[in-house]
Design a protein around this motif. Sequence first.
Motif, short mmCIF file in Angstrom:
data_model
loop_
_atom_site.label_atom_id
_atom_site.label_comp_id
_atom_site.label_asym_id
_atom_site.label_seq_id
_atom_site.Cartn_x
_atom_site.Cartn_y
_atom_site.Cartn_z
N GLY A 210 0.67 -1.41 0.02
CA GLY A 210 0.03 -0.01 -0.03
C GLY A 210 0.86 1.32 -0.02
O GLY A 210 0.17 2.29 0.42
N PHE A 211 2.02 1.26 -0.37
CA PHE A 211 2.88 2.54 -0.53
C PHE A 211 2.05 3.35 -1.51
O PHE A 211 1.91 2.88 -2.66
CB PHE A 211 4.19 2.20 -0.92
N HIS A 212 2.14 4.80 -1.41
CA HIS A 212 1.38 5.57 -2.29
C HIS A 212 2.40 5.61 -3.69
O HIS A 212 1.66 6.07 -4.77
CB HIS A 212 1.08 7.02 -1.61
N SER A 213 3.36 5.89 -3.38
CA SER A 213 4.46 6.02 -4.58
C SER A 213 5.57 5.56 -4.46
O SER A 213 6.45 5.23 -3.48
CB SER A 213 4.53 7.62 -4.68
N VAL A 214 6.12 4.83 -5.57
CA VAL A 214 7.40 4.31 -5.68
C VAL A 214 8.19 5.08 -6.83
O VAL A 214 7.93 5.29 -8.04
CB VAL A 214 7.23 2.78 -5.83
N SER A 215 9.43 5.48 -6.31
CA SER A 215 10.10 6.41 -7.29
C SER A 215 11.56 5.48 -7.65
O SER A 215 11.91 4.43 -6.57
CB SER A 215 10.61 7.45 -6.84
N VAL A 216 11.98 5.32 -8.64
CA VAL A 216 13.36 4.81 -9.06
C VAL A 216 14.37 5.70 -9.26
O VAL A 216 14.16 6.87 -10.06
CB VAL A 216 13.13 3.68 -10.37
N ASP A 217 15.77 5.70 -8.80
CA ASP A 217 16.75 6.52 -9.20
C ASP A 217 17.75 5.61 -10.19
O ASP A 217 18.12 4.56 -10.07
CB ASP A 217 17.55 6.73 -8.03
N LEU A 218 18.03 6.45 -11.14
CA LEU A 218 19.03 5.96 -12.32
C LEU A 218 20.21 7.08 -12.45
O LEU A 218 20.01 8.02 -12.03
CB LEU A 218 18.28 5.67 -13.55
N ILE A 219 21.17 6.51 -12.96
CA ILE A 219 22.40 7.32 -13.10
C ILE A 219 22.75 7.32 -14.55
O ILE A 219 23.01 6.18 -15.20
CB ILE A 219 23.43 7.57 -12.14
N TYR A 220 23.04 8.09 -15.35
CA TYR A 220 23.69 8.14 -16.66
C TYR A 220 24.87 8.78 -16.75
O TYR A 220 25.08 9.73 -16.02
CB TYR A 220 22.64 8.79 -17.95
N GLY A 221 25.99 8.35 -17.64
CA GLY A 221 27.11 8.71 -17.69
C GLY A 221 28.23 7.92 -16.65
O GLY A 221 29.31 8.24 -16.45
N LEU A 222 27.58 6.63 -16.26
CA LEU A 222 28.55 5.91 -15.46
C LEU A 222 29.56 5.23 -16.30
O LEU A 222 29.29 5.00 -17.50
CB LEU A 222 27.62 4.94 -14.64
N PRO A 223 30.77 4.55 -15.89
CA PRO A 223 31.70 3.89 -16.62
C PRO A 223 31.08 2.74 -17.39
O PRO A 223 30.10 1.94 -16.41
CB PRO A 223 32.61 3.25 -15.35
N ARG A 224 31.65 2.55 -18.62
CA ARG A 224 31.27 1.19 -19.25
C ARG A 224 29.80 1.46 -19.82
O ARG A 224 29.23 0.57 -20.46
CB ARG A 224 31.28 0.14 -18.55
N GLN A 225 29.00 2.55 -19.48
CA GLN A 225 27.69 2.70 -20.05
C GLN A 225 27.71 2.92 -21.63
O GLN A 225 28.67 3.51 -22.14
CB GLN A 225 27.04 3.83 -19.24
N THR A 226 26.88 2.20 -22.37
CA THR A 226 26.59 2.57 -23.70
C THR A 226 25.09 3.02 -24.04
O THR A 226 24.44 2.70 -23.07
CB THR A 226 27.13 1.48 -24.60
N VAL A 227 25.06 3.36 -25.15
CA VAL A 227 23.57 3.76 -25.46
C VAL A 227 22.74 2.53 -25.38
O VAL A 227 21.65 2.38 -24.94
CB VAL A 227 23.46 4.43 -26.85
N ALA A 228 23.32 1.27 -26.17
CA ALA A 228 22.54 0.06 -26.10
C ALA A 228 22.18 -0.42 -24.70
O ALA A 228 21.28 -0.78 -24.26
CB ALA A 228 23.21 -0.79 -27.09
N ASP A 303 0.44 11.47 -11.43
CA ASP A 303 1.01 11.51 -10.09
C ASP A 303 1.14 12.87 -9.64
O ASP A 303 0.83 13.78 -10.27
CB ASP A 303 2.72 11.34 -10.34
N GLU A 304 1.20 12.87 -8.31
CA GLU A 304 1.01 14.25 -7.59
C GLU A 304 1.98 15.40 -8.12
O GLU A 304 1.59 16.55 -8.01
CB GLU A 304 1.09 14.17 -6.00
N LEU A 305 3.07 14.91 -8.46
CA LEU A 305 4.13 15.93 -8.83
C LEU A 305 3.65 16.56 -10.24
O LEU A 305 3.82 17.95 -10.28
CB LEU A 305 5.58 15.28 -9.35
N VAL A 306 3.14 15.84 -11.10
CA VAL A 306 2.32 16.51 -12.30
C VAL A 306 1.49 17.30 -11.98
O VAL A 306 1.29 18.49 -12.58
CB VAL A 306 2.02 15.31 -13.45
N ARG A 307 0.40 16.98 -11.14
CA ARG A 307 -0.69 17.80 -10.79
C ARG A 307 -0.25 19.13 -10.09
O ARG A 307 -0.70 20.25 -10.17
CB ARG A 307 -1.65 17.19 -9.78
N ALA A 308 0.82 18.84 -9.15
CA ALA A 308 1.42 20.17 -8.45
C ALA A 308 1.95 21.28 -9.41
O ALA A 308 1.61 22.35 -9.35
CB ALA A 308 2.22 19.73 -7.43
N GLN A 309 2.51 20.49 -10.50
CA GLN A 309 3.24 21.45 -11.60
C GLN A 309 2.06 22.00 -12.39
O GLN A 309 2.34 23.30 -12.88
CB GLN A 309 4.26 20.61 -12.40
#
Length: 463
Positions: A210-228, A303-309
């Motif tokens: 029953g969590f109201h919201s679940v967010s995920v953190d990602l990072i781009y620009g890390l070592p060995r990352q490729t577009v694929a 999401d509440e963030l979109v409504r707030a904006q």
Amino acid sequence: MPQPEPQPFIRPLVEKYDRPGPRYTSYPTAPQFQAAFAEDDYRDQAALSHRVAAPKPLSVYVHVPFCESLCYYCACHKIVTHRRERAAEYLALLKREIALQAALFDGERSLTQLHLGGGTPTYLNNAQLGELMDALAAAFRFAPPEDREFSLEVDPRTVTPEQLHELRGLGFNRLSVGVQDFDPEVQAAVNRVQGEAEVAALMKAARGAGFHSVSVDLIYGLPRQTVASFAATLDKIVALRPDRIATYSYAHLPERFKAQRLIRDRDMPPPERKLELLELTVRRLTEAGYAYIGMDHFALPDDELVRAQREGTLQRNFQGYSTHADCDLIGLGVSAIGKVGDGYSQNVKEIAAYRERLEAGRLPVLRGYRLDDEDRLRRDVIHALMCHGRVDVDAIEARHGIDFASHFADALAALAPMRDDGLITLGQRRLEVRPPGRLMLRNLAMTFDAYLGGEAVRYSRTV
């Protein structure tokens, strides 16, 4: 709910404006904090915060610095240790600080927001987190459950689905799950190996609990990352359908952060690939139906963030974008930052100093900043740009008693090239960010920053 408009990505403009700059989770930003701002100044601000016509609700941030292992990319204040007894010792210190802080605030003011960050907040076991929640509930008046935003960051490697159900029972209703990247080579390069199944199981458990919201953190620009490889990660994240996605740009500053020196230079992606990764991220997430909030944040259309904006109530603070009205923010724990009244404050960063001050009955304030009229004016303008993408010139003039055009002549001159590039609409009574400019919010805000250039600070890049 209508689908969000695609976020345009114009490569030449992104390349042109990609330069270092603040993230503007506050204004003035943290490099302006001063050691001259001490405990007495903080107490003064807390007292003044009660004397306004309508005292603000309270928000609390708790910093838990401990981690079981070192993630090489991490620039947060952290302590890597397997000595679990340190969690109990730290919890005892947190309780002391909670008591000292609570004595400064009117018991009638409701606590509407709570966020646990780190480090790894779940380094505290569920029983210890329950003790922490009990201490907070005894010290502050919690808002009714329907009005609370109580969140914490979780590491999928250290939390089980069963523990999530217990955390929901403690009162947490929002989760932020650290993923960063699913690619095994990238995970090995940054010393953060975790399985996709672990993340999927946690997200399923969070929804079941029953969590109201679940967010995920990602990072781009890390070592060995490729577009694929990052495209594959994005596809997997989209399939999990989190409510919010934060895609942070990795700032590689090994001269400042010792852990980053463990990343091999030859593994780092070239600057042009980072832009390719950003373009991919913006396109893939907006195509998947996520609305672009600003900076590095995306959210589902309902999401509440979109409504707030949309409704003009979006806020920005040290934890990022928020849906709640502006609060007085109390920072608890080592290195924690707060904002009370017209003052920012940051706690001492070492546990030994933290313990010493608390055992002496003192607040562990290390440094801070008291805003003046000019700071408040510029903060309002920057906040309007970062959260709403527009500045109501008439409202700013009425609130601060200025003539906008003459007061900000230098800033408006600096904005002219951005207007010519189609990033903003700029008129006598109107400053509005156009869709291509939403990726350059930090650049726009920088034109109103009176302190840039006066300090030797290395910022992350703006795009």
